[in-house]
Design a protein around this motif. Structure first.
Motif, PDB file in Angstrom:
ATOM      1  N   VAL A   1      18.018  -2.419   4.274  1.00 11.50           N
ATOM      2  CA  VAL A   1      17.218  -3.072   5.309  1.00 11.50           C
ATOM      3  C   VAL A   1      15.756  -3.119   4.870  1.00 11.50           C
ATOM      4  N   VAL A   2      15.204  -4.318   4.795  1.00 10.87           N
ATOM      5  CA  VAL A   2      13.804  -4.475   4.390  1.00 10.87           C
ATOM      6  C   VAL A   2      12.922  -4.894   5.570  1.00 10.87           C
ATOM      7  N   PHE A   3      13.545  -5.256   6.677  1.00 10.80           N
ATOM      8  CA  PHE A   3      12.789  -5.587   7.882  1.00 10.80           C
ATOM      9  C   PHE A   3      13.708  -5.427   9.087  1.00 10.80           C
ATOM     10  N   ARG A   4      13.156  -4.945  10.187  1.00  8.92           N
ATOM     11  CA  ARG A   4      13.885  -4.920  11.451  1.00  8.92           C
ATOM     12  C   ARG A   4      12.905  -5.209  12.575  1.00  8.92           C
TER      13      ARG A   4
ATOM     14  N   MET B   1      12.368 -11.579  20.106  1.00 10.15           N
ATOM     15  CA  MET B   1      13.761 -11.907  20.362  1.00 10.15           C
ATOM     16  C   MET B   1      14.513 -10.703  20.897  1.00 10.15           C
ATOM     17  N   ALA B   2      15.392 -10.967  21.870  1.00 13.22           N
ATOM     18  CA  ALA B   2      16.117  -9.884  22.527  1.00 13.22           C
ATOM     19  C   ALA B   2      17.366  -9.484  21.765  1.00 13.22           C
ATOM     20  N   VAL B   3      17.600 -10.113  20.646  1.00 18.12           N
ATOM     21  CA  VAL B   3      18.702  -9.718  19.777  1.00 18.12           C
ATOM     22  C   VAL B   3      18.113  -8.907  18.624  1.00 18.12           C
ATOM     23  N   GLY B   4      18.808  -7.840  18.211  1.00 20.47           N
ATOM     24  CA  GLY B   4      18.337  -7.054  17.085  1.00 20.47           C
ATOM     25  C   GLY B   4      18.504  -7.819  15.783  1.00 20.47           C
ATOM     26  N   ILE B   5      17.456  -7.871  14.965  1.00 15.87           N
ATOM     27  CA  ILE B   5      17.490  -8.610  13.698  1.00 15.87           C
ATOM     28  C   ILE B   5      17.166  -7.660  12.557  1.00 15.87           C
ATOM     29  N   PHE B   6      18.100  -7.537  11.614  1.00 11.48           N
ATOM     30  CA  PHE B   6      17.920  -6.742  10.409  1.00 11.48           C
ATOM     31  C   PHE B   6      17.942  -7.692   9.215  1.00 11.48           C
ATOM     32  N   LEU B   7      16.907  -7.653   8.377  1.00  9.70           N
ATOM     33  CA  LEU B   7      16.895  -8.428   7.140  1.00  9.70           C
ATOM     34  C   LEU B   7      17.239  -7.500   5.986  1.00  9.70           C
TER      35      LEU B   7
ATOM     36  N   GLY C   1      13.831  -6.534  -3.255  1.00 13.77           N
ATOM     37  CA  GLY C   1      13.323  -6.259  -1.922  1.00 13.77           C
ATOM     38  C   GLY C   1      13.177  -7.467  -1.025  1.00 13.77           C
ATOM     39  N   GLU C   2      13.492  -8.661  -1.560  1.00 16.78           N
ATOM     40  CA  GLU C   2      13.402  -9.873  -0.746  1.00 16.78           C
ATOM     41  C   GLU C   2      14.653 -10.010   0.125  1.00 16.78           C
TER      42      GLU C   2
ATOM     43  N   GLY D   1      18.691   3.561   3.722  1.00 21.83           N
ATOM     44  CA  GLY D   1      18.370   2.256   4.275  1.00 21.83           C
ATOM     45  C   GLY D   1      19.545   1.328   4.510  1.00 21.83           C
ATOM     46  N   LEU D   2      20.776   1.874   4.597  1.00 24.96           N
ATOM     47  CA  LEU D   2      21.965   1.049   4.812  1.00 24.96           C
ATOM     48  C   LEU D   2      22.411   1.159   6.267  1.00 24.96           C
ATOM     49  N   LEU D   3      22.922   0.043   6.809  1.00 22.97           N
ATOM     50  CA  LEU D   3      23.414   0.047   8.182  1.00 22.97           C
ATOM     51  C   LEU D   3      24.755   0.755   8.273  1.00 22.97           C
ATOM     52  N   ARG D   4      24.944   1.503   9.348  1.00 22.51           N
ATOM     53  CA  ARG D   4      26.171   2.252   9.540  1.00 22.51           C
ATOM     54  C   ARG D   4      26.661   2.081  10.975  1.00 22.51           C
ATOM     55  N   GLY D   5      27.982   2.185  11.148  1.00 20.03           N
ATOM     56  CA  GLY D   5      28.565   2.168  12.468  1.00 20.03           C
ATOM     57  C   GLY D   5      28.779   3.581  12.968  1.00 20.03           C
ATOM     58  N   GLU D   6      29.436   3.709  14.151  1.00  9.90           N
ATOM     59  CA  GLU D   6      29.687   5.034  14.734  1.00  9.90           C
ATOM     60  C   GLU D   6      30.704   5.823  13.914  1.00  9.90           C
ATOM     61  N   LYS D   7      31.702   5.117  13.383  1.00  5.88           N
ATOM     62  CA  LYS D   7      32.794   5.770  12.660  1.00  5.88           C
ATOM     63  C   LYS D   7      32.913   5.163  11.268  1.00  5.88           C
ATOM     64  N   PRO D   8      33.578   5.874  10.334  1.00  6.20           N
ATOM     65  CA  PRO D   8      33.711   5.351   8.963  1.00  6.20           C
ATOM     66  C   PRO D   8      34.316   3.951   8.911  1.00  6.20           C
ATOM     67  N   GLN D   9      35.350   3.673   9.740  1.00  7.55           N
ATOM     68  CA  GLN D   9      35.959   2.352   9.692  1.00  7.55           C
ATOM     69  C   GLN D   9      35.006   1.261  10.172  1.00  7.55           C
ATOM     70  N   GLN D  10      34.112   1.636  11.117  1.00  7.49           N
ATOM     71  CA  GLN D  10      33.110   0.672  11.577  1.00  7.49           C
ATOM     72  C   GLN D  10      32.082   0.416  10.480  1.00  7.49           C
ATOM     73  N   THR D  11      31.695   1.479   9.774  1.00  5.16           N
ATOM     74  CA  THR D  11      30.756   1.321   8.667  1.00  5.16           C
ATOM     75  C   THR D  11      31.345   0.443   7.573  1.00  5.16           C
ATOM     76  N   ASN D  12      32.641   0.662   7.257  1.00  5.39           N
ATOM     77  CA  ASN D  12      33.302  -0.157   6.240  1.00  5.39           C
ATOM     78  C   ASN D  12      33.366  -1.619   6.665  1.00  5.39           C
ATOM     79  N   ALA D  13      33.689  -1.849   7.945  1.00  2.54           N
ATOM     80  CA  ALA D  13      33.774  -3.229   8.440  1.00  2.54           C
ATOM     81  C   ALA D  13      32.405  -3.903   8.382  1.00  2.54           C
ATOM     82  N   LEU D  14      31.368  -3.144   8.699  1.00  4.86           N
ATOM     83  CA  LEU D  14      30.012  -3.677   8.651  1.00  4.86           C
ATOM     84  C   LEU D  14      29.620  -4.014   7.220  1.00  4.86           C
TER      85      LEU D  14
END
Length: 344
Positions: free
Chosen positions: A168-171, A155-161, A252-253, A191-204
């Protein structure tokens, strides 16, 4: 061992299309352009089924069938006629010669594959061959999702489980590419997803928490899309989170899936990829791609060397499978679908 189909057809283009459809369905194919070539092959090999045109030079399909049925070793060999002749006399002549079934031109490839599968299953049943049935073991949703990693990687879309701890247990492969670019989304050491800036990380994190709460409530409703800005100045990534399991689950599931798309990414084979999603045959895919390039139906018939009747029949199948009823809608679907599979 693979199942072998002997395809006997004097029209080279149609024979090539038939072989392509059969190969795509997982069969081995042996091609013959007339009855004499087919008889030569049958002199030293036995296919699992014969798909044969009736009207051919040198030896007709009826003559070939009669010669085949003379041989006791081929008494149970499934034999299907391809014909533009569907009159009562022709059917009676074929049945008298021992044909098993008829397919009328222009060929409906879906019907052809169903007919072939039914005949092969009938022979297996008569011979008492029962395919082994493996015991079904219960599996968790996490195992099921991770077991589909090959499809997810295409798939051409990024998938994070993510699990219940937001880790993140799978990408998939595209997610790895996005992380490697480090432009809009990154992964922390824990193993946590982060954005470019703190506010982006909080929104995520808020988006993921919303998806987790919906998972706990048994909901499958996805969140709203979140724009993730990029330091490079390229257009923002778009992320959306969706529950994939109901808590509680094993440690971990996967509980939540985060899908990240890149509007800057252009795909060279979008039409073929969308065709996979709708289960189109190769012939239907080629027609849809030709329409997307702006070709008219008569031009498509000339380019592919097929009749307008075949083109029209294939168009009907395209409309039915994609739930569209106009060429404009069909073309729009092929060039704008957001879920694309990448080629290798």
């Amino acid at each position: 061992m693979p199942t072998t189909i002997l395809c006997v057809e004097d029209e080279a283009d149609l024979r090539a299309d038939l072989a392509e459809e059969l190969l795509a369905a997982g069969y081995d194919v042996v091609e013959a352009s007339n009855g004499e070539e087919a008889l030569d092959y049958l002199g030293h090999s036995r296919p699992d089924l014969v798909l044969c045109d009736i009207t051919m030079p040198k030896m007709s399909g009826l003559e070939l069938l009669a010669r085949v049925r003379e041989q006791p070793a081929f008494a149970d060999l499934p034999f299907i006629f391809l014909t533009a002749l569907a009159g009562r006399r022709d059917v009676i002549a074929g049945k008298a010669a021992g044909v098993d079934d008829y397919l009328t031109k222009p060929i409906d490839f879906d019907l052809m594959l169903i007919t072939i599968a039914a005949r092969l299953e009938q022979v297996a049943r008569i011979k008492g061959i029962t395919p082994p049935v493996a015991p079904v073991e219960p599996i968790s949703i996490g195992s099921a999702l991770l077991g589909a990693n090959e499809a997810l990687n295409r798939m051409a879309v990024g998938i994070f489980l993510l699990d219940a701890e937001r880790k993140v247990v799978f990408r998939n492969r595209r997610a790895e590419d996005l992380l490697g670019e480090a432009d809009g989304i990154t992964l922390s050491r824990d193993g946590l997803l982060r954005g470019e800036k703190p506010q982006q990380t909080n929104a995520l994190r808020e988006m993921i928490d919303l998806a987790l709460s919906r998972a706990a409530a048994g909901s499958r409703q996805p969140t709203q899309a979140l724009a993730l800005s990029r330091n490079s100045g390229r257009r923002s990534l778009f992320a959306i989170a969706c529950p994939v399991a109901r808590e509680p689950v094993a440690t971990g599931e996967p509980v939540v899936a985060v899908f990240v798309s890149d509007p800057e990414r252009r795909l060279s084979q979008a039409a073929e990829a969308v065709a996979q999603l709708y289960g189109l045959t190769p012939a239907e895919t080629r027609l849809a791609m030709a329409l997307s390039k702006g070709l008219r139906l008569d031009e498509i018939a000339d380019e592919f060397g097929i009749s307008r009747n075949t083109v029209n029949y294939t168009m009907k199948n395209l409309f039915r499978k994609t739930d569209t009823d106009r060429q404009a809608d069909l073309i729009s679907l092929f060039i704008s679908s957001p879920l694309i599979l990448e080629s290798d």
